[in-house]
Design an enzyme around this catalytic site. Structure first.
Site, PDB file in Angstrom:
ATOM      1  CG  HIS A   1     -37.561  45.661  34.213  1.00  0.00           C
ATOM      2  ND1 HIS A   1     -35.929  45.964  34.133  1.00  0.00           N
ATOM      3  CD2 HIS A   1     -37.775  44.442  34.115  1.00  0.00           C
ATOM      4  CE1 HIS A   1     -35.239  44.433  34.061  1.00  0.00           C
ATOM      5  NE2 HIS A   1     -36.532  43.710  34.228  1.00  0.00           N
TER       6      HIS A   1
ATOM      7  CG  ASP B   1     -36.646  41.448  36.796  1.00  0.00           C
ATOM      8  OD1 ASP B   1     -37.247  40.999  37.704  1.00  0.00           O
ATOM      9  OD2 ASP B   1     -36.845  40.771  35.664  1.00  0.00           O
TER      10      ASP B   1
ATOM     11  CG  HIS C   1     -32.327  40.008  34.759  1.00  0.00           C
ATOM     12  ND1 HIS C   1     -32.225  41.410  34.643  1.00  0.00           N
ATOM     13  CD2 HIS C   1     -33.771  39.972  34.781  1.00  0.00           C
ATOM     14  CE1 HIS C   1     -33.130  42.092  33.976  1.00  0.00           C
ATOM     15  NE2 HIS C   1     -34.055  41.021  34.587  1.00  0.00           N
TER      16      HIS C   1
END
Length: 952
Positions: free
Chosen positions: A47, A176, A426
């Site tokens: 990620h 996430d 994000h």
């Protein structure tokens, strides 16, 4: 769109010879599973935040950054991709997924042809699979749908142009983001995705779903689109996005490696295998099928991929070896697509989800609702940048090829597109990054606009026939424009990016006391000079360039609206709609919640960039009275200025011909010398009988019903009466009863709630003194220009109507707030041969139709998206199908051909073939368009076309 004719993954075609076309294509690279066993799909992944604790560049290159003498998060994305590609070549069974195209695009450009051939082979064989595929993994609470679609299109196009059909992602992957929006799911479905997996879910919701085996579901993501157009299979991952406890083999982890030499004293194969079997059976107890997924990776992992793969190879070997002794667990390398296909083949019936996943809490007092408002200036800058990007894209099309290389130099829209793509991340527009990273996001947007600005100058020169220097006043919000302040004669050009005529207020700082203002035809424009401003009124036509634009101010009673103020307090006291003869009691004031400092021993959670946790449910009023000044500027507009404190003020305006009341608020610097962090709200209190219900938009599109202390999915145990009732708003919120509706349209994403009957509150600004322990590692205390705190300014537009006509007002109003006219200025008067008016459209679009996208695709092709901007049943007038003729849209383009595409513009619409699920129905037969050129839009439908055009 590049069309690749070769077939992907042909080597394993015979594994599933009887499946349908879409299923066969996706399963061709998937490893075999065992239907009589529990199949554990190991999904190796990383990620990679596109900025958070470090900037995008710092993360990519692995730059060491220190804060308070500590190294901030070791991470180097280029090394992750280098290492993974190397390890995938060592064993054809190995798999890896990659998500963030912004990083992969950069890495790909730096590779030699040999490496690129290897990567292409891995993609073609399904060993490297792209998941999600957008430029970033966007936030879902604070992003606007138009920017989300753009950033997804940017990433998907690169993958399609580079790898063809084999590079097309089939699964959305938001592991996430801090809560999940229904509109995002609708967008993914319309882009052709088969499924969606995420990691974060409210702790109460998750506990219930685990108990009832509803961790996987079908999400019906639209109340307007006919199922299954917006239906999306959705799965909640079991461990967030981390591996099961004890099975992290990254260089950043401390779990024991598999030591499989039996001659060694610390041989641990049996122990680890048994631990894995226990974890597998425990997880299987929460899911319906005999397939489960395990995410093997986490933040910025696989920089040394050998550690992961060597241990996973051993894990698979030793766990599967027990099958000879009767074990019923089968472990395999897999991907989310392969896992999803197995769930589809299981032919089970899945629960249905129709609401969204907000707000998100990870514990009783830990609601992630603060970031809905965090960094308000950045949120506004991102929204304005989106408007500028759309203008840039449109003018590139309308001005033709010379727009990119003209009298003002070389310009482009790509730089701005990439900057906006990164800004949707994000930890970007969400406001949850470190301060130096927030500066970097803003810098990228500014650089992107600098590139666009050249293109816009060139295009306007082409369209107007004038190469006179042109300036853009970036600081009009603080009343600064050097040209208008120093020139006694100047012209203002107005470009309207909307597909309909709008009226727009303009305030310009000037140095004179008397001005004569005329329009393109020499007619006098209503204007007024007051203090240091000139106010003028003009109508901005479609794709219009004029020498004037509407600029009124506010009145206590104008045209169809009347607002009154309490003579004692100076606060608003009522609002009247003179058209409908309706009046409500309306009081508005500013308050602040005392942010928790974490000194509660039972629950030490603090307010921070993510978390909103007030010390009390009762906010402090900033002032019970306001000092007011009523200024009548002209017959078209009036304004009232209110001063609440040295750090809070507001201007209230009414405009002739406008149905909205404007509240221009200014908050900051928020004082914290008293040692108290503050979360500043404005609250509107009315006599509307809202009965604990209120309504918020989802990413700027469909509106969802909210109810205080309630969740549609489970029986809520409310532990935070304020924060637990906050929801994100991107463009609007409203309260209503049978006869009245008060709607608030915002200029950026914010947090909102209704905690009392007839009340609506919106959080405007936050300045905090403590970190909230969710990773960012610093308090949310923006320094501002003078290091004493950030000053934020913004606008709220209030409309008051009967509920059945409310959408007719707030829908176009919100679109106008998102796509604002672009002003440019030239010194002196235009030359005689200057073309003063231009429209890129032949006529206004129908009121229900919004031109969502107009951008250059290739040399002779243009991408357009037409959107029906009304929900089903919300408007008696506009919630009906509407037809547009593609050949009669543009004044400067001859449309020679049109091909419909998916929403993401990475496949032809006719080739879309999504998986079907038991809860869903087969795709309905689309009603045929009246002709090849006439396109019919149903409520909330977006249709995407690639037009082959010739410049007229």
């Amino acid at each position: 769109m590049t069309q690749h004719k070769f077939d992907c993954h042909m080597i394993l075609l015979l594994l599933h010879p009887s499946t349908g076309n879409a299923l066969v294509e996706s399963l061709q690279s998937c490893p075999a599973t065992n239907p009589s066993m529990l199949n554990v799909h190991l999904v190796p992944h990383t990620h990679d935040d596109v900025g958070w604790l470090k900037t995008v560049d710092q993360y990519y290159y692995g730059v060491i950054v220190f804060s308070d003498r500590n190294n901030i998060q070791h991470a180097g994305v280029q090394y992750i991709l280098d290492s993974v590609i190397d390890q995938l070549q060592k064993d054809p069974a190995r798999r890896f997924i990659y998500v963030e195209t912004a990083f992969f695009y950069r890495w790909w450009k730096q590779q030699n042809q040999s490496t690129q051939r290897i990567v292409t082979q891995l993609v073609n064989e399904g060993r490297l699979e792209f998941i999600n595929g957008g430029w970033c993994m966007s936030d879902e609470a604070t992003t606007h749908y138009s920017a989300v679609i753009d950033q997804m299109t940017l990433g998907l196009r690169f993958l399609n142009d580079t790898f063809g059909e084999c590079g097309r992602p089939r699964v959305a992957w938001h592991i996430d983001p801090f809560g999940h929006a229904r509109e995002h799911a609708s967008i993914f479905a319309q882009m052709g995705y088969d499924g969606f997996f995420f990691g974060r879910l409210d702790y109460q919701d998750k506990a219930r779903r685990m108990k009832t085996k509803e961790m996987e579901m079908l999400w019906r993501a639209s109340e307007s689109l006919t199922p299954p157009l917006a239906d999306l299979f959705t799965g909640v991952l079991p461990n967030g996005y981390n591996p099961p406890e004890g099975f992290c083999w990254d260089q950043s982890c401390n779990d024991a490696p598999i030591r499989d030499d039996p001659d060694l004293e610390d041989y641990n194969v049996d122990e680890i295998v048994q631990k894995f079997l226990n974890a597998s059976y425990r997880q299987a107890g929460f899911y319906k099928a005999n397939h489960i997924i395990m995410t093997m990776g986490s933040d910025f992992q696989y920089e040394n991929a050998n550690l992961w793969y060597k241990n996973m190879d051993k894990l698979i070997k030793y766990v599967n070896a027990l099958q000879a002794k009767g074990s019923k667990v089968n472990v395999l390398y897999s991907t989310p697509s392969c896992y999803l296909q197995e769930l589809n083949l299981a032919n089970l019936t899945w629960p249905l989800k129709t609401d969204d996943f907000f707000p998100y809490a990870d514990d009783a007092h830990d609601f992630w609702t603060g970031y809905f408002t965090s960094r308000p200036a950045l949120k506004l800058y991102e929204r304005l940048s989106n408007s500028r990007l759309q203008t840039c894209n449109q003018l590139e099309v309308l001005g033709g090829p010379k727009s990119k290389s003209g009298p003002f130099g070389e310009g482009d829209s790509d730089t701005m597109s990439k900057a906006m793509g990164v800004a949707q991340h994000h930890d970007a527009v969400s406001g949850t990054e470190k301060q130096h990273v927030a500066y970097d996001y803003a810098r990228r947007l500014a650089t992107g606009w600098a590139h666009c600005e050249v293109l816009v100058r060139n295009s306007l020169a082409i369209l107007s026939g004038s190469e006179a220097p042109r300036v853009f006043c970036e600081n009009l919000n603080i009343s600064v424009c050097p040209l208008t302040e120093s020139s006694h004669k100047f012209s203002m050009n107005v470009y309207n990016p909307l597909g309909r005529t709008v009226s727009w207020p303009v305030r310009l700082p000037v140095n004179g006391s008397v001005y004569s203002v005329t329009d393109a035809n020499g007619r006098a424009v209503d204007s007024q000079v007051g203090n240091v401003f000139i106010s003028l009124k003009c109508t901005c036509y479609i794709y219009d360039m004029k020498s004037s634009c509407l600029l009124p101010l506010l009145s206590v009673s104008i045209n169809n609206k009347s607002v009154t103020f309490d003579e004692t307090t100076g606060l608003l006291s009522s609002l009247t709609n003179l058209e409908t003869n309706q009046t409500i009691q309306l009081t508005q004031n500013f308050y602040w919640y005392n942010a928790s400092a974490g000194n509660n021993k039972e629950s030490p959670q603090t307010s921070g960039a993510y978390i909103f946790r007030p010390n009390s449910s009762d906010p402090f009023v900033i002032n019970k009275t306001a000092e007011t000044q009523i200024v009548t500027v002209s017959s078209t507009v009036q304004e009232v200025t209110q001063w609440f404190s040295p750090w809070v003020s507001q201007v209230v305006r009414l405009y002739e011909g406008h149905r909205e009341l404007e509240l221009e608020w200014t908050v900051g610097p928020v004082p914290v010398a008293d040692g108290l962090g503050k979360e500043v709200i404005t609250r509107l209190d009315t006599d509307i009988k809202s009965s604990d219900y209120f309504y918020t938009d989802s990413n700027g599109r469909e509106v969802l019903e909210r109810r205080k202390d309630y969740r549609p999915t489970w029986e809520l145990k409310q532990t935070e009466p304020v924060a637990g009732n906050y929801y994100p708003i991107n463009s609007r919120a409203y309260i209503k009863d049978d006869k009245h509706q008060l709607t608030v349209v915002t200029d950026r994403s914010q947090g909102a709630s209704s905690l009392y009957n007839g009340s609506l509150e919106i959080m405007l600004h936050r300045r905090l003194l403590y970190d909230d322990y969710r990773g960012v590692g610093e308090p949310l205390s923006e320094p501002g220009d003078f290091s004493d705190g950030l000053v934020a300014r913004g606008r709220l537009l209030l409309t008051f109507t009967p509920p059945d006509t409310a959408a007719d007002v707030h829908r176009p109003l919100a679109q106008g707030m998102v796509l604002q006219p672009l002003l440019s200025f030239q010194d002196g008067t235009p030359s005689a041969n200057t073309k003063l008016e231009f429209s890129g459209l032949q006529t206004d679009l129908p009121p229900a139709v919004h031109l969502l996208t107009l951008s250059q695709w290739d040399e002779d092709t243009v991408l357009i998206r037409l959107e029906h901007q009304y929900q089903a049943k919300e408007s008696k007038t506009h919630s009906q199908p509407v037809t547009v003729n593609l050949q009669k849209l543009f004044s400067t383009l001859d449309v020679l051909g049109a091909s419909e595409m998916s929403l993401g513009a990475n496949q032809w619409k006719e080739d879309m073939d999504r998986l079907q699920w038991n809860t869903s129905k087969p795709l309905p037969l689309s009603a045929k368009d009246p002709s090849p050129w006439e396109v019919t839009l149903n409520p909330m439908e977006i249709r995407t076309f690639l037009l082959r055009v010739r410049q007229l």
